[in-house]
Scaffold this motif. Structure first.
Motif, PDB file in Angstrom:
ATOM      1  N   SER A 203      40.997  83.429  27.092  1.00 28.96           N
ATOM      2  CA  SER A 203      41.546  84.176  28.225  1.00 28.96           C
ATOM      3  C   SER A 203      41.440  85.675  27.981  1.00 28.96           C
ATOM      4  CB  SER A 203      43.015  83.787  28.450  1.00 28.96           C
ATOM      5  OG  SER A 203      43.145  82.429  28.791  1.00 28.96           O
ATOM      6  N   PHE A 204      41.738  86.100  26.749  1.00 28.80           N
ATOM      7  CA  PHE A 204      41.647  87.524  26.413  1.00 28.80           C
ATOM      8  C   PHE A 204      40.203  88.003  26.481  1.00 28.80           C
ATOM      9  CE2 PHE A 204      41.416  91.271  23.770  1.00 28.80           C
ATOM     10  CZ  PHE A 204      42.592  91.941  24.042  1.00 28.80           C
ATOM     11  N   ALA A 205      39.289  87.239  25.874  1.00 23.59           N
ATOM     12  CA  ALA A 205      37.882  87.648  25.840  1.00 23.59           C
ATOM     13  C   ALA A 205      37.288  87.708  27.244  1.00 23.59           C
ATOM     14  CB  ALA A 205      37.082  86.681  24.968  1.00 23.59           C
ATOM     15  N   PHE A 206      37.558  86.679  28.046  1.00 29.26           N
ATOM     16  CA  PHE A 206      37.010  86.662  29.403  1.00 29.26           C
ATOM     17  C   PHE A 206      37.698  87.703  30.273  1.00 29.26           C
ATOM     18  CE2 PHE A 206      34.874  83.025  27.944  1.00 29.26           C
ATOM     19  CZ  PHE A 206      33.897  82.683  28.867  1.00 29.26           C
ATOM     20  N   GLY A 207      38.984  87.936  30.042  1.00 29.59           N
ATOM     21  CA  GLY A 207      39.681  88.983  30.782  1.00 29.59           C
ATOM     22  C   GLY A 207      39.143  90.361  30.462  1.00 29.59           C
ATOM     23  N   PHE A 208      38.815  90.595  29.203  1.00 29.21           N
ATOM     24  CA  PHE A 208      38.253  91.883  28.787  1.00 29.21           C
ATOM     25  C   PHE A 208      36.895  92.098  29.440  1.00 29.21           C
ATOM     26  CE2 PHE A 208      36.098  94.941  26.137  1.00 29.21           C
ATOM     27  CZ  PHE A 208      37.097  95.786  25.678  1.00 29.21           C
ATOM     28  N   SER A 209      36.052  91.073  29.406  1.00 31.77           N
ATOM     29  CA  SER A 209      34.719  91.193  30.016  1.00 31.77           C
ATOM     30  C   SER A 209      34.810  91.377  31.516  1.00 31.77           C
ATOM     31  CB  SER A 209      33.887  89.948  29.688  1.00 31.77           C
ATOM     32  OG  SER A 209      33.682  89.817  28.306  1.00 31.77           O
ATOM     33  N   THR A 210      35.674  90.583  32.157  1.00 28.42           N
ATOM     34  CA  THR A 210      35.813  90.671  33.612  1.00 28.42           C
ATOM     35  C   THR A 210      36.300  92.046  34.033  1.00 28.42           C
ATOM     36  OG1 THR A 210      36.272  88.301  33.805  1.00 28.42           O
ATOM     37  CG2 THR A 210      36.974  89.698  35.630  1.00 28.42           C
ATOM     38  N   SER A 211      37.339  92.550  33.359  1.00 24.87           N
ATOM     39  CA  SER A 211      37.888  93.860  33.688  1.00 24.87           C
ATOM     40  C   SER A 211      36.855  94.955  33.478  1.00 24.87           C
ATOM     41  CB  SER A 211      39.128  94.130  32.833  1.00 24.87           C
ATOM     42  OG  SER A 211      39.640  95.423  33.079  1.00 24.87           O
ATOM     43  N   THR A 212      36.120  94.871  32.378  1.00 22.41           N
ATOM     44  CA  THR A 212      35.108  95.886  32.081  1.00 22.41           C
ATOM     45  C   THR A 212      34.013  95.901  33.131  1.00 22.41           C
ATOM     46  OG1 THR A 212      35.530  95.688  29.699  1.00 22.41           O
ATOM     47  CG2 THR A 212      33.435  96.668  30.368  1.00 22.41           C
ATOM     48  N   MET A 213      33.517  94.733  33.483  1.00 24.31           N
ATOM     49  CA  MET A 213      32.408  94.657  34.427  1.00 24.31           C
ATOM     50  C   MET A 213      32.847  95.024  35.846  1.00 24.31           C
ATOM     51  SD  MET A 213      29.871  93.980  32.514  1.00 24.31           S
ATOM     52  CE  MET A 213      28.477  93.229  33.350  1.00 24.31           C
ATOM     53  N   GLN A 214      34.030  94.587  36.242  1.00 22.54           N
ATOM     54  CA  GLN A 214      34.487  94.885  37.599  1.00 22.54           C
ATOM     55  C   GLN A 214      34.825  96.361  37.772  1.00 22.54           C
ATOM     56  OE1 GLN A 214      37.723  92.249  38.583  1.00 22.54           O
ATOM     57  NE2 GLN A 214      36.369  90.555  39.101  1.00 22.54           N
ATOM     58  N   ALA A 215      35.478  96.934  36.775  1.00 17.37           N
ATOM     59  CA  ALA A 215      35.966  98.309  36.920  1.00 17.37           C
ATOM     60  C   ALA A 215      34.922  99.360  36.569  1.00 17.37           C
ATOM     61  CB  ALA A 215      37.218  98.504  36.057  1.00 17.37           C
ATOM     62  N   TYR A 216      34.053  99.055  35.597  1.00 21.82           N
ATOM     63  CA  TYR A 216      33.214 100.117  35.049  1.00 21.82           C
ATOM     64  C   TYR A 216      31.712  99.890  35.192  1.00 21.82           C
ATOM     65  CZ  TYR A 216      37.728 101.219  33.038  1.00 21.82           C
ATOM     66  OH  TYR A 216      39.064 101.501  32.880  1.00 21.82           O
ATOM     67  N   LEU A 217      31.300  98.709  35.659  1.00 19.38           N
ATOM     68  CA  LEU A 217      29.866  98.479  35.831  1.00 19.38           C
ATOM     69  C   LEU A 217      29.224  99.495  36.783  1.00 19.38           C
ATOM     70  CD1 LEU A 217      27.307  96.867  35.316  1.00 19.38           C
ATOM     71  CD2 LEU A 217      28.041  95.239  37.093  1.00 19.38           C
ATOM     72  N   PRO A 218      29.821  99.789  37.951  1.00 20.87           N
ATOM     73  CA  PRO A 218      29.200 100.802  38.821  1.00 20.87           C
ATOM     74  C   PRO A 218      29.068 102.170  38.143  1.00 20.87           C
ATOM     75  CG  PRO A 218      30.832  99.535  40.036  1.00 20.87           C
ATOM     76  CD  PRO A 218      30.996  99.171  38.588  1.00 20.87           C
TER      77      PRO A 218
END
Length: 399
Positions: A203-218
């Motif tokens: 949950s932590f690992a997937f949450g970290f990846s999801t948050s990073t990609m959603q917030a900072y990918l653009p």
């Protein structure tokens, strides 16, 4: 409404703080009371406050922030409630397919809501941004009405389910009919359970990846690769679309091989989780080093691969979440959500810290950190993950 950047940032994150405030008790409450009714109440509160958002904005910034915090408090109950209903309504050999299906709504929301909001905001007929809140709030209220009419806590309580289907579900589903006792709850056994540790780490690992990609990918696509705005939208949407397609394949396939006895459900979920975690780890590490401003197009296939393999997590640790302890599914869901939220805080803190240090290689560090977390989660689940009902699940404190 000339709000400062810091005010805007706090407003956007205020619902997160509300969720964080109630996540500690949401799972326990869901385990004790009606998940369908609690979810209905949470959605009604959220819908009404969303409808009133333009009015609150005219009153004051503080009132609007307060309403967003209340929305967040209600939202913390949604995921545990849905997972508890999944435990009570679906047999074990269908839970992976179910999880893949209903979690796809997150990708539809992330990919579609922002585009729809942008179209509404630009519409002269709908008179701009207030219509976003009116439409989204009204749609939520309509959904709640449909939910209230058709959804019950258990198959035996549903007037829309045939007697034959009720009998079948009662025989197949292992969800207990009695609510857990708070005094006899095996908190120590739960806290020391290795399968639970695997779920929380994933949950932590997937949450970290999801948050990073959603917030900072653009931001990464614009700053590091120099992509134009029209391509940033396509690149950002690509992993979400890939996830939806991959879930539609991976979920039923995982259930099929377990149902046919080709492998056990635990083995099937370990294969899926390995694909999800280790595959995502490799994609993130590639994403950190291969795309360049001279050749930015290499980012798109990596994002598609990332989204495709990422779906394996739902067929892995998320299935475990729904199966290892039917009586405490609400509590486990809340804990999983808590670890995901902590990961979101960690991701934001890391990006903010590296940005303030003006490091030239900040993006490799950010995506590299996400990659290492995914690899650690995948390896832990490979050795310690399980979908078997745990000995402490019925309140026993020892084997």
């Amino acid at each position: 409404m000339a709000w400062t950047p810091s005010q805007q940032s706090f407003l956007l994150s205020s619902s997160f703080y509300g969720s964080f405030a109630t996540i500690f008790i949401s799972g326990i409450i869901i385990d004790q009371f009606s998940p369908s009714r609690i979810l209905s109440i949470g959605l009604i509160v959220s819908a009404l406050l969303t409808l009133a958002a333009p009015f609150f904005a005219d009153i004051s910034y503080e009132v609007l922030v307060g309403s967003r915090i209340l929305i967040g408090m209600g939202e913390s109950f949604i995921n545990p409630a849905i997972n508890m209903l999944a435990t009570r309504w679906f047999p074990t050999d269908e839970k992976t397919t179910l999880a893949a299906l209903y979690t796809s709504g997150l990708q539809f929301a992330a990919g579609g809501a922002s585009m729809l909001a942008a179209q509404i905001c630009r519409s002269t007929t709908l008179h701009g941004w207030p219509a976003i809140f009116y439409i989204f709030g009204a749609v939520t209220l309509i959904f709640v009405v449909v939910w209230f009419v058709f959804v019950n806590d258990r198959p035996s309580e549903s007037r829309w389910t045939s007697e034959a289907e009720k009998k079948y579900l009662e025989e197949c589903i292992v969800a207990p009919k009695k609510k857990p006792s708070l005094r006899t709850s095996p908190w120590r056994a739960l806290a020391t359970s290795m399968p639970v540790h695997s779920i929380m780490l994933c949950s932590f690992a997937f949450g970290f990846s999801t948050s990073t990609m959603q917030a900072y990918l653009p931001t990464y696509l614009r700053e590091q690769l120099g992509l134009p705005v029209e391509k940033i939208g396509l690149y950002t949407l690509a992993p979400f679309v890939a996830q939806i397609i991959a879930k539609a394949i991976c979920g039923p396939l995982t259930d099929y091989v377990a149902r046919k006895g080709i492998v056990s459900l635990t083995t099937a979920t370990k294969v899926a989780q390995s694909m999800g975690s280790l595959g995502a780890s490799a994609a993130l590490m590639s994403f950190a080093y291969f795309p360049t401003c001279e050749n930015p197009s290499t980012a798109l296939p990596i994002l598609i691969v990332y989204g495709s393999v990422y779906a394996g997590g739902v067929c892995g640790f998320y299935t475990s979440l729904l199966t290892i302890s039917p009586k405490y599914t609400g509590t486990l869901s809340a804990l999983s959500q808590l670890f995901s939220m902590l990961a979101s805080i960690a991701s934001s803190t890391l990006v903010t810290t590296l940005t303030s240090m003006h490091l030239a290689n900040k993006w490799p560090i950010i995506f590299g950190t996400a990659s290492l977390l995914q690899a650690a989660a995948g390896l832990h689940y490979m050795f310690c993950g399980s979908t078997e009902k745990q000995y402490w699940s019925d309140g026993n404190h020892s084997k």
